[in-house]
Design a protein around this motif. Structure first.
Motif, PDB file in Angstrom:
ATOM      1  N   SER A  82      -4.916   7.710  -2.646  1.00  0.00           N
ATOM      2  CA  SER A  82      -3.481   7.747  -2.357  1.00  0.00           C
ATOM      3  C   SER A  82      -3.212   8.403  -1.012  1.00  0.00           C
ATOM      4  CB  SER A  82      -2.741   8.510  -3.461  1.00  0.00           C
ATOM      5  OG  SER A  82      -1.429   8.839  -3.055  1.00  0.00           O
ATOM      6  N   VAL A  83      -2.465   7.728  -0.160  1.00  0.00           N
ATOM      7  CA  VAL A  83      -2.053   8.297   1.119  1.00  0.00           C
ATOM      8  C   VAL A  83      -1.189   9.540   0.894  1.00  0.00           C
ATOM      9  CG1 VAL A  83      -0.593   7.893   3.143  1.00  0.00           C
ATOM     10  CG2 VAL A  83      -2.236   6.166   2.430  1.00  0.00           C
ATOM     11  N   SER A  84      -0.333   9.503  -0.107  1.00  0.00           N
ATOM     12  CA  SER A  84       0.565  10.634  -0.368  1.00  0.00           C
ATOM     13  C   SER A  84      -0.218  11.881  -0.761  1.00  0.00           C
ATOM     14  CB  SER A  84       1.564  10.271  -1.475  1.00  0.00           C
ATOM     15  OG  SER A  84       2.385   9.204  -1.063  1.00  0.00           O
ATOM     16  N   VAL A  85      -1.256  11.710  -1.575  1.00  0.00           N
ATOM     17  CA  VAL A  85      -2.086  12.846  -1.954  1.00  0.00           C
ATOM     18  C   VAL A  85      -2.790  13.401  -0.723  1.00  0.00           C
ATOM     19  CG1 VAL A  85      -4.102  13.578  -3.286  1.00  0.00           C
ATOM     20  CG2 VAL A  85      -2.397  12.075  -4.328  1.00  0.00           C
ATOM     21  N   VAL A 102      15.605  -4.411  -6.520  1.00  0.00           N
ATOM     22  CA  VAL A 102      14.295  -4.423  -5.866  1.00  0.00           C
ATOM     23  C   VAL A 102      13.333  -3.494  -6.596  1.00  0.00           C
ATOM     24  CG1 VAL A 102      13.027  -4.000  -3.736  1.00  0.00           C
ATOM     25  CG2 VAL A 102      15.328  -4.945  -3.624  1.00  0.00           C
ATOM     26  N   GLN A 103      12.135  -3.977  -6.823  1.00  0.00           N
ATOM     27  CA  GLN A 103      11.074  -3.169  -7.427  1.00  0.00           C
ATOM     28  C   GLN A 103       9.943  -3.016  -6.417  1.00  0.00           C
ATOM     29  OE1 GLN A 103       9.932  -5.315 -10.954  1.00  0.00           O
ATOM     30  NE2 GLN A 103      11.692  -4.587 -12.139  1.00  0.00           N
ATOM     31  N   ILE A 104       9.487  -1.784  -6.218  1.00  0.00           N
ATOM     32  CA  ILE A 104       8.340  -1.509  -5.338  1.00  0.00           C
ATOM     33  C   ILE A 104       7.145  -1.175  -6.215  1.00  0.00           C
ATOM     34  CG2 ILE A 104       7.396  -0.034  -3.536  1.00  0.00           C
ATOM     35  CD1 ILE A 104      10.247   0.589  -2.659  1.00  0.00           C
ATOM     36  N   VAL A 105       6.072  -1.932  -6.061  1.00  0.00           N
ATOM     37  CA  VAL A 105       4.832  -1.639  -6.769  1.00  0.00           C
ATOM     38  C   VAL A 105       3.865  -1.073  -5.744  1.00  0.00           C
ATOM     39  CG1 VAL A 105       2.978  -2.541  -8.213  1.00  0.00           C
ATOM     40  CG2 VAL A 105       5.268  -3.568  -8.333  1.00  0.00           C
ATOM     41  N   ALA A 106       3.614   0.222  -5.816  1.00  0.00           N
ATOM     42  CA  ALA A 106       2.741   0.899  -4.847  1.00  0.00           C
ATOM     43  C   ALA A 106       1.364   1.058  -5.461  1.00  0.00           C
ATOM     44  CB  ALA A 106       3.322   2.263  -4.474  1.00  0.00           C
ATOM     45  N   LEU A 107       0.457   0.175  -5.085  1.00  0.00           N
ATOM     46  CA  LEU A 107      -0.889   0.230  -5.629  1.00  0.00           C
ATOM     47  C   LEU A 107      -1.912   0.078  -4.506  1.00  0.00           C
ATOM     48  CD1 LEU A 107      -0.688  -1.988  -8.849  1.00  0.00           C
ATOM     49  CD2 LEU A 107      -0.842   0.483  -8.733  1.00  0.00           C
ATOM     50  N   PRO A 155       0.846  -1.199   0.000  1.00  0.00           N
ATOM     51  CA  PRO A 155       0.000   0.000   0.000  1.00  0.00           C
ATOM     52  C   PRO A 155       0.875   1.239   0.000  1.00  0.00           C
ATOM     53  CG  PRO A 155      -0.028  -1.075   2.151  1.00  0.00           C
ATOM     54  CD  PRO A 155       0.678  -1.997   1.223  1.00  0.00           C
ATOM     55  N   ASP A 156       0.402   2.329  -0.591  1.00  0.00           N
ATOM     56  CA  ASP A 156       1.336   3.420  -0.874  1.00  0.00           C
ATOM     57  C   ASP A 156       1.843   4.148   0.361  1.00  0.00           C
ATOM     58  OD1 ASP A 156      -0.481   6.399  -1.862  1.00  0.00           O
ATOM     59  OD2 ASP A 156      -1.081   4.835  -0.469  1.00  0.00           O
ATOM     60  N   GLY A 157       1.160   4.057   1.507  1.00  0.00           N
ATOM     61  CA  GLY A 157       1.722   4.645   2.714  1.00  0.00           C
ATOM     62  C   GLY A 157       3.028   3.968   3.093  1.00  0.00           C
ATOM     63  N   CYS A 158       3.004   2.646   3.115  1.00  0.00           N
ATOM     64  CA  CYS A 158       4.209   1.870   3.399  1.00  0.00           C
ATOM     65  C   CYS A 158       5.242   2.059   2.298  1.00  0.00           C
ATOM     66  CB  CYS A 158       3.841   0.397   3.544  1.00  0.00           C
ATOM     67  SG  CYS A 158       5.230  -0.716   3.852  1.00  0.00           S
ATOM     68  N   ALA A 159       4.772   2.048   1.044  1.00  0.00           N
ATOM     69  CA  ALA A 159       5.686   2.149  -0.095  1.00  0.00           C
ATOM     70  C   ALA A 159       6.408   3.489  -0.143  1.00  0.00           C
ATOM     71  CB  ALA A 159       4.923   1.922  -1.399  1.00  0.00           C
ATOM     72  N   ASN A 160       5.752   4.553   0.307  1.00  0.00           N
ATOM     73  CA  ASN A 160       6.352   5.879   0.228  1.00  0.00           C
ATOM     74  C   ASN A 160       7.184   6.258   1.441  1.00  0.00           C
ATOM     75  OD1 ASN A 160       5.534   7.605  -2.225  1.00  0.00           O
ATOM     76  ND2 ASN A 160       3.648   6.546  -1.709  1.00  0.00           N
ATOM     77  N   PRO A 163      11.354   2.768   0.963  1.00  0.00           N
ATOM     78  CA  PRO A 163      12.553   3.284   0.291  1.00  0.00           C
ATOM     79  C   PRO A 163      13.801   3.229   1.153  1.00  0.00           C
ATOM     80  CG  PRO A 163      10.684   4.684  -0.218  1.00  0.00           C
ATOM     81  CD  PRO A 163      10.226   3.720   0.841  1.00  0.00           C
ATOM     82  N   GLN A 164      13.728   3.708   2.393  1.00  0.00           N
ATOM     83  CA  GLN A 164      14.928   3.705   3.228  1.00  0.00           C
ATOM     84  C   GLN A 164      15.286   2.302   3.714  1.00  0.00           C
ATOM     85  OE1 GLN A 164      12.080   5.372   3.733  1.00  0.00           O
ATOM     86  NE2 GLN A 164      11.565   5.659   5.893  1.00  0.00           N
ATOM     87  N   VAL A 165      14.270   1.469   3.998  1.00  0.00           N
ATOM     88  CA  VAL A 165      14.542   0.096   4.441  1.00  0.00           C
ATOM     89  C   VAL A 165      15.218  -0.696   3.331  1.00  0.00           C
ATOM     90  CG1 VAL A 165      13.474  -2.093   5.124  1.00  0.00           C
ATOM     91  CG2 VAL A 165      12.696   0.058   6.155  1.00  0.00           C
ATOM     92  N   LEU A 166      14.671  -0.607   2.118  1.00  0.00           N
ATOM     93  CA  LEU A 166      15.225  -1.376   1.010  1.00  0.00           C
ATOM     94  C   LEU A 166      16.562  -0.820   0.537  1.00  0.00           C
ATOM     95  CD1 LEU A 166      11.964  -2.117  -0.994  1.00  0.00           C
ATOM     96  CD2 LEU A 166      13.214  -3.629   0.542  1.00  0.00           C
ATOM     97  N   ALA A 167      16.754   0.479   0.674  1.00  0.00           N
ATOM     98  CA  ALA A 167      18.054   1.056   0.314  1.00  0.00           C
ATOM     99  C   ALA A 167      19.162   0.441   1.166  1.00  0.00           C
ATOM    100  CB  ALA A 167      18.028   2.572   0.477  1.00  0.00           C
ATOM    101  N   ARG A 168      18.885   0.256   2.461  1.00  0.00           N
ATOM    102  CA  ARG A 168      19.894  -0.346   3.343  1.00  0.00           C
ATOM    103  C   ARG A 168      20.132  -1.810   2.996  1.00  0.00           C
ATOM    104  NH1 ARG A 168      17.571   3.295   7.275  1.00  0.00           N
ATOM    105  NH2 ARG A 168      16.001   1.770   7.905  1.00  0.00           N
ATOM    106  N   ILE A 169      19.059  -2.538   2.690  1.00  0.00           N
ATOM    107  CA  ILE A 169      19.215  -3.946   2.323  1.00  0.00           C
ATOM    108  C   ILE A 169      20.040  -4.077   1.043  1.00  0.00           C
ATOM    109  CG2 ILE A 169      17.985  -6.017   1.567  1.00  0.00           C
ATOM    110  CD1 ILE A 169      15.700  -5.220   3.422  1.00  0.00           C
ATOM    111  N   CYS A 170      19.756  -3.222   0.064  1.00  0.00           N
ATOM    112  CA  CYS A 170      20.487  -3.294  -1.207  1.00  0.00           C
ATOM    113  C   CYS A 170      21.938  -2.832  -1.043  1.00  0.00           C
ATOM    114  CB  CYS A 170      19.781  -2.452  -2.269  1.00  0.00           C
ATOM    115  SG  CYS A 170      18.209  -3.165  -2.815  1.00  0.00           S
ATOM    116  N   GLU A 171      22.180  -1.921  -0.115  1.00  0.00           N
ATOM    117  CA  GLU A 171      23.563  -1.498   0.127  1.00  0.00           C
ATOM    118  C   GLU A 171      24.389  -2.668   0.662  1.00  0.00           C
ATOM    119  OE1 GLU A 171      26.022   2.015   2.515  1.00  0.00           O
ATOM    120  OE2 GLU A 171      23.842   1.937   2.576  1.00  0.00           O
TER     121      GLU A 171
END
Length: 302
Positions: free
Chosen positions: A217-220, A121-126, A97-102, A106-114
């Motif tokens: 959208s949570v972001s909106v 990693v692909q995030i599908v925010a729907l 869900p886009d609240g979690c995705a936004n 991003p920061q959690v997966l950035a650390r894992i990929c580092e």
């Protein structure tokens, strides 16, 4: 039976079309159709029924699907075992869900990929539920624990939500000293008929009537609140990204929800996905605690 034909069969079952399967496999649709026909001939049964909506599995196709998915899982597990337990590699797609995705992923997966340079990693925010059987994603995050299907479900983290508004909005409008006062204010929230999960129906029960500013959208919604449009429910973990906002009536209304990690049951033997899921769970728990901790000193405004 040829494994490659089973692989094509799986792609058609998930895409429900020859063209969609061909795109996923980088094959032309005619070749995909011939592979399916060859498999049907080898098995002596029709696996798909063609309709204007696409290719639907027949009863025989449904039976073959379960075996094909197990075969796929065994092939992936064998490859992972041979490659060893070095860093995580390859591509993983996660739906959320886009609240979690936004505000978390991003920061959690950035650390894992580092820590795993070979990982993509692909995030599908729907704003909807993902179909893991069709492999729309390798795993998904949900706000309700699914009760049906061949799924493996793991609790990720509990999080909190509160009413919030911008300081500017609160300064320009009547004070909010009780939930009844919300009737005098414009609400920001979800489009009622697009709420895909009952756990997201935050505003029912407040007796506040319509939602003048609504989005799926949570972001909106968050950006509307930042712009001073009204009052709405906000994830505590999103508050640090919106310093203009303050909590409203936190003692009167506090919501608690849970994120669940949902995977296909056949993926349980895939060590790569197991290791990624554990890293994801640990990362999300830490990030929720960190971000929510940043909002606790706030004092609600009248």
């Amino acid at each position: 039976m040829d494994w490659d034909d089973l692989r094509v069969f799986l792609a058609v079952a998930r895409a429900e079309s020859l063209s969609g399967a061909g795109k996923a496999l980088k094959l032309d649709p005619a070749t995909v159709g011939r592979r399916v026909a060859r498999l049907e001939e080898a098995l002596g049964a029709r696996l798909f029924a063609k309709s204007p909506q696409g290719y639907a599995l027949t009863e025989a196709g449904q039976r073959v699907l379960a075996h094909a998915e197990r075969a796929e899982g065994a092939m992936v597990a064998a490859a992972e075992e041979v490659q060893g337990a070095a860093g995580l590699t390859g591509q993983i797609r996660i739906g959320a869900p886009d609240g979690c995705a936004n505000y978390l992923l991003p920061q959690v997966l950035a650390r894992i990929c580092e820590e795993n340079p070979g990982l993509e990693v692909q995030i599908v925010a729907l704003p909807r539920v993902f179909n893991l059987s069709k492999r729309e994603a390798d795993m998904a995050i949900g706000v309700s624990r699914p009760e049906a299907g061949r799924l493996r479900v793991q609790k990720l983290a509990t999080y909190h939500l509160h009413l919030a508004a911008s300081r500017d909005y609160l300064a320009r409008h009547p004070p909010i000293r009780s939930l009844d006062d919300l009737r005098q204010h414009r609400l920001v929230g979800y489009i009622p008929d697009m709420i895909f999960d009952k756990e997201l129906d935050y505003l029912t029960g407040l007796g506040s009537g319509s939602v003048p500013f609504a989005s799926n959208s949570v972001s909106v919604q968050l950006n509307w609140l930042r712009a001073g449009a009204g009052v709405g429910i906000v994830h505590d973990f999103a508050m640090p990204s919106a310093p203009e906002l303050v909590k409203v009536l936190p003692e009167s209304l506090s919501l608690t929800r849970t994120f669940w990690l949902i995977r296909h049951q056949d993926d349980a033997r895939m060590e790569r996905l197991n290791r990624f899921a554990e890293a994801l769970a640990q990362g999300i728990r830490r990030e929720v605690l960190r971000l929510e901790g940043m909002t606790r000193p706030q004092i609600a405004l009248d």
